[in-house]
Design a protein around this motif. Structure first.
Motif, PDB file in Angstrom:
ATOM      1  N   GLY A  49       0.779  -1.230   0.000  1.00 50.27           N
ATOM      2  CA  GLY A  49       0.000   0.000   0.000  1.00 50.27           C
ATOM      3  C   GLY A  49       0.808   1.277   0.000  1.00 50.27           C
ATOM      4  O   GLY A  49       0.232   2.372  -0.007  1.00 50.27           O
ATOM      5  N   TYR A  50       2.140   1.166   0.035  1.00 49.31           N
ATOM      6  CA  TYR A  50       2.959   2.387   0.029  1.00 49.31           C
ATOM      7  C   TYR A  50       2.764   3.148  -1.281  1.00 49.31           C
ATOM      8  O   TYR A  50       2.778   2.566  -2.368  1.00 49.31           O
ATOM      9  CB  TYR A  50       4.436   2.058   0.208  1.00 49.31           C
ATOM     10  N   LYS A  51       2.582   4.463  -1.174  1.00 47.65           N
ATOM     11  CA  LYS A  51       2.427   5.310  -2.352  1.00 47.65           C
ATOM     12  C   LYS A  51       3.590   6.297  -2.414  1.00 47.65           C
ATOM     13  O   LYS A  51       3.890   6.967  -1.415  1.00 47.65           O
ATOM     14  CB  LYS A  51       1.095   6.063  -2.299  1.00 47.65           C
ATOM     15  N   PRO A  52       4.259   6.370  -3.560  1.00 47.53           N
ATOM     16  CA  PRO A  52       5.399   7.293  -3.689  1.00 47.53           C
ATOM     17  C   PRO A  52       4.988   8.731  -3.384  1.00 47.53           C
ATOM     18  O   PRO A  52       3.923   9.195  -3.818  1.00 47.53           O
ATOM     19  CB  PRO A  52       5.812   7.135  -5.156  1.00 47.53           C
ATOM     20  N   HIS A  53       5.827   9.442  -2.616  1.00 50.50           N
ATOM     21  CA  HIS A  53       5.582  10.849  -2.307  1.00 50.50           C
ATOM     22  C   HIS A  53       6.906  11.491  -1.937  1.00 50.50           C
ATOM     23  O   HIS A  53       7.928  10.820  -1.783  1.00 50.50           O
ATOM     24  CB  HIS A  53       4.563  10.991  -1.172  1.00 50.50           C
ATOM     25  N   ILE A  54       6.888  12.797  -1.783  1.00 55.07           N
ATOM     26  CA  ILE A  54       8.084  13.550  -1.408  1.00 55.07           C
ATOM     27  C   ILE A  54       7.856  14.162  -0.043  1.00 55.07           C
ATOM     28  O   ILE A  54       6.844  14.824   0.194  1.00 55.07           O
ATOM     29  CB  ILE A  54       8.383  14.649  -2.444  1.00 55.07           C
ATOM     30  N   GLY A  55       8.785  13.925   0.894  1.00 53.98           N
ATOM     31  CA  GLY A  55       8.663  14.498   2.227  1.00 53.98           C
ATOM     32  C   GLY A  55       8.801  13.442   3.297  1.00 53.98           C
ATOM     33  O   GLY A  55       9.275  12.320   3.054  1.00 53.98           O
ATOM     34  N   PRO A  56       8.388  13.746   4.534  1.00 50.21           N
ATOM     35  CA  PRO A  56       8.502  12.800   5.635  1.00 50.21           C
ATOM     36  C   PRO A  56       7.869  11.456   5.304  1.00 50.21           C
ATOM     37  O   PRO A  56       6.787  11.401   4.713  1.00 50.21           O
ATOM     38  CB  PRO A  56       7.753  13.503   6.777  1.00 50.21           C
ATOM     39  N   GLY A  57       8.549  10.388   5.663  1.00 49.43           N
ATOM     40  CA  GLY A  57       8.052   9.055   5.387  1.00 49.43           C
ATOM     41  C   GLY A  57       8.360   8.558   3.988  1.00 49.43           C
ATOM     42  O   GLY A  57       7.958   7.448   3.618  1.00 49.43           O
ATOM     43  N   MET A  58       9.095   9.353   3.234  1.00 49.33           N
ATOM     44  CA  MET A  58       9.460   8.966   1.862  1.00 49.33           C
ATOM     45  C   MET A  58      10.339   7.717   1.900  1.00 49.33           C
ATOM     46  O   MET A  58      11.320   7.650   2.623  1.00 49.33           O
ATOM     47  CB  MET A  58      10.212  10.130   1.207  1.00 49.33           C
ATOM     48  N   MET A  59       9.998   6.721   1.097  1.00 50.93           N
ATOM     49  CA  MET A  59      10.741   5.464   1.097  1.00 50.93           C
ATOM     50  C   MET A  59      11.406   5.174  -0.246  1.00 50.93           C
ATOM     51  O   MET A  59      11.971   4.101  -0.446  1.00 50.93           O
ATOM     52  CB  MET A  59       9.816   4.302   1.485  1.00 50.93           C
ATOM     53  N   GLN A  60      11.319   6.124  -1.146  1.00 51.61           N
ATOM     54  CA  GLN A  60      11.965   6.033  -2.443  1.00 51.61           C
ATOM     55  C   GLN A  60      12.467   7.412  -2.835  1.00 51.61           C
ATOM     56  O   GLN A  60      11.981   8.423  -2.304  1.00 51.61           O
ATOM     57  CB  GLN A  60      10.974   5.534  -3.508  1.00 51.61           C
TER      58      GLN A  60
ATOM     59  N   LEU B  20      26.234   7.696  -0.632  1.00 58.30           N
ATOM     60  CA  LEU B  20      26.575   8.708   0.369  1.00 58.30           C
ATOM     61  C   LEU B  20      25.559   9.827   0.249  1.00 58.30           C
ATOM     62  O   LEU B  20      25.628  10.650  -0.669  1.00 58.30           O
ATOM     63  CB  LEU B  20      27.990   9.245   0.134  1.00 58.30           C
ATOM     64  N   SER B  21      24.615   9.889   1.173  1.00 56.37           N
ATOM     65  CA  SER B  21      23.479  10.788   1.026  1.00 56.37           C
ATOM     66  C   SER B  21      23.386  11.771   2.183  1.00 56.37           C
ATOM     67  O   SER B  21      23.739  11.451   3.318  1.00 56.37           O
ATOM     68  CB  SER B  21      22.183   9.974   0.942  1.00 56.37           C
ATOM     69  N   THR B  22      22.899  12.967   1.881  1.00 53.36           N
ATOM     70  CA  THR B  22      22.580  13.936   2.930  1.00 53.36           C
ATOM     71  C   THR B  22      21.106  14.281   2.823  1.00 53.36           C
ATOM     72  O   THR B  22      20.520  14.267   1.746  1.00 53.36           O
ATOM     73  CB  THR B  22      23.420  15.219   2.796  1.00 53.36           C
ATOM     74  N   ASP B  23      20.508  14.646   3.957  1.00 55.39           N
ATOM     75  CA  ASP B  23      19.092  14.999   3.976  1.00 55.39           C
ATOM     76  C   ASP B  23      18.828  15.785   5.255  1.00 55.39           C
ATOM     77  O   ASP B  23      19.491  15.541   6.281  1.00 55.39           O
ATOM     78  CB  ASP B  23      18.233  13.729   3.942  1.00 55.39           C
ATOM     79  N   ALA B  24      17.899  16.716   5.199  1.00 48.76           N
ATOM     80  CA  ALA B  24      17.551  17.503   6.384  1.00 48.76           C
ATOM     81  C   ALA B  24      18.828  17.919   7.109  1.00 48.76           C
ATOM     82  O   ALA B  24      19.049  17.608   8.271  1.00 48.76           O
ATOM     83  CB  ALA B  24      16.643  16.691   7.312  1.00 48.76           C
ATOM     84  N   THR B  25      19.673  18.657   6.417  1.00 49.21           N
ATOM     85  CA  THR B  25      21.049  18.905   6.879  1.00 49.21           C
ATOM     86  C   THR B  25      21.141  19.750   8.136  1.00 49.21           C
ATOM     87  O   THR B  25      22.147  19.688   8.844  1.00 49.21           O
ATOM     88  CB  THR B  25      21.869  19.611   5.784  1.00 49.21           C
ATOM     89  N   GLY B  26      20.144  20.572   8.396  1.00 46.17           N
ATOM     90  CA  GLY B  26      20.255  21.511   9.505  1.00 46.17           C
ATOM     91  C   GLY B  26      21.013  22.764   9.130  1.00 46.17           C
ATOM     92  O   GLY B  26      21.166  23.677   9.940  1.00 46.17           O
ATOM     93  N   GLY B  27      21.526  22.814   7.903  1.00 42.53           N
ATOM     94  CA  GLY B  27      22.193  24.016   7.410  1.00 42.53           C
ATOM     95  C   GLY B  27      23.697  24.004   7.486  1.00 42.53           C
ATOM     96  O   GLY B  27      24.359  24.859   6.904  1.00 42.53           O
TER      97      GLY B  27
END
Length: 340
Positions: free
Chosen positions: A48-59, A96-103
């Motif tokens: 039931g997972y549906k692709p999306h952008i933002g919190p909970g993103m799994m792809q 090697l990924s970055t996300d929600a860096t905090g600046g």
């Protein structure tokens, strides 16, 4: 905790499962990894997972055109990550990924081997991230690197191959359309099937210092509009545009700029470039040389001498310049037409 620190030596960490990273560094922590192997294989998505952008993103966001559902190393929230003599392998999505860096995030890999089996990226620098890859090899079924917004990637003595782009730079969902991504390629020699650098609706400062990055497509730099609906809009504002500076290097490849919202400038500083220039402003010093291998359309900076320009017979360069008007036969038989 911001003062948390961890050292990992001679370990093998392998994960299987959606969004299962081999290493996550966050909350200002500092992690150093030595002589290890980190692998993320990914796995089935929940029913039931549906692709999306933002919190909970799994792809990865669909507009990136990538595959997979796990990132091997995930650096977040003002963390510091250092990897030495380590193999980082991803099935897809990212190594090697970055996300929600905090600046203010820093990620560095030294003498490492980075492998992305399918469509993914070797490294990703999100807004506020600085990624440095030294003396390492990256082989990717997608891109060697992606820069998003105001972020920076430095490749120093990087080798490898990308089945798509060398580095892609884009800007999405930004409040400031003037934000600029920075890329430095120093003494790096890699190949890409697509452009060495692709810029999509973004401002970019690109410097190539030595080395010989090359593209099987024959394109060194492509600047175009992004078809991503989340691409940052200029809203009519003047923006910095794209500037590529080549220093002490000899490169082959076209530079093609079709983004109507920003200018593209190529600067040659003691460098040689062979390829067509289209929609580009050219700045070159007397120690540089440009050979147009196909018909080209450029704006010539006043400081660029005609003596550094050449083209073979049958090739015409149409140039605009407020400083002069010329119609020249070039040394190799091509034609340079300069008009106001």
């Amino acid at each position: 905790r911001a003062d948390a620190a961890l050292v990992i030596e001679r370990e093998k960490i392998e994960t299987s499962g959606a969004v299962s990273s081999a290493l996550v560094v966050a909350e200002g922590a500092t992690v150093r990894v030595y002589d290890s192997t980190l692998t993320a294989n990914g796995g089935p998505l929940p029913p039931g997972y549906k692709p999306h952008i933002g919190p909970g993103m799994m792809q990865p966001p669909p507009p990136l055109g990538l595959e997979g559902d796990a990132r091997t190393v995930l650096a977040m929230s003002n963390s510091r990550t250092y990897l030495y003599h380590t193999r980082i392998e991803a099935d897809a999505w990212g190594a090697l990924s970055t996300d929600a860096t905090g600046g203010n995030l820093y990620l560095e890999a030294n003498d490492c081997t980075v492998v992305v089996r399918r469509k993914g990226y070797g490294t990703y620098a999100d807004f506020g991230a600085h990624v440095v890859i030294n003396a390492s090899r990256i082989d990717s079924g997608g891109d060697l690197g992606i820069i998003a917004g105001k972020a920076r990637v430095d490749f120093d003595r990087v080798t490898g191959h990308a089945a798509r782009n060398g580095v892609m730079i884009h800007s999405v969902m930004a409040f400031d359309p003037a934000e600029t991504g920075e890329l430095t390629l120093k003494d790096s020699t890699f190949t890409s099937d697509g452009p060495v650098v692709l810029v999509k609706s973004a401002n970019a400062l690109i410097q190539v210092d030595g080395g010989h990055p090359s593209s099987k497509s024959g394109v060194l730099l492509e600047v175009r509009k992004n078809d991503d609906p989340n691409a940052t809009k200029t809203q009519g504002r003047q923006v910095p545009g794209v500037r590529m500076t080549l220093r002490a290097t000899k490169l082959a490849g076209d530079v093609i700029a079709t983004d109507p919202e920003r200018t593209t400038t190529v600067e040659l500083a003691g460098a040689q470039l062979s390829g067509a220039l289209k929609g580009v402003t050219l700045i070159a010093d007397a120690h540089s040389h440009w050979t147009a291998r196909a018909d080209s359309q450029v704006v010539l900076a006043a400081s660029t001498p005609a003596s550094v320009i050449d083209a073979p017979a049958g090739v015409t360069i149409h140039a605009r310049s407020l400083a002069r008007k010329e119609h020249l036969r070039l040394p190799s038989g091509g034609t340079l037409i300069v008009s106001p």
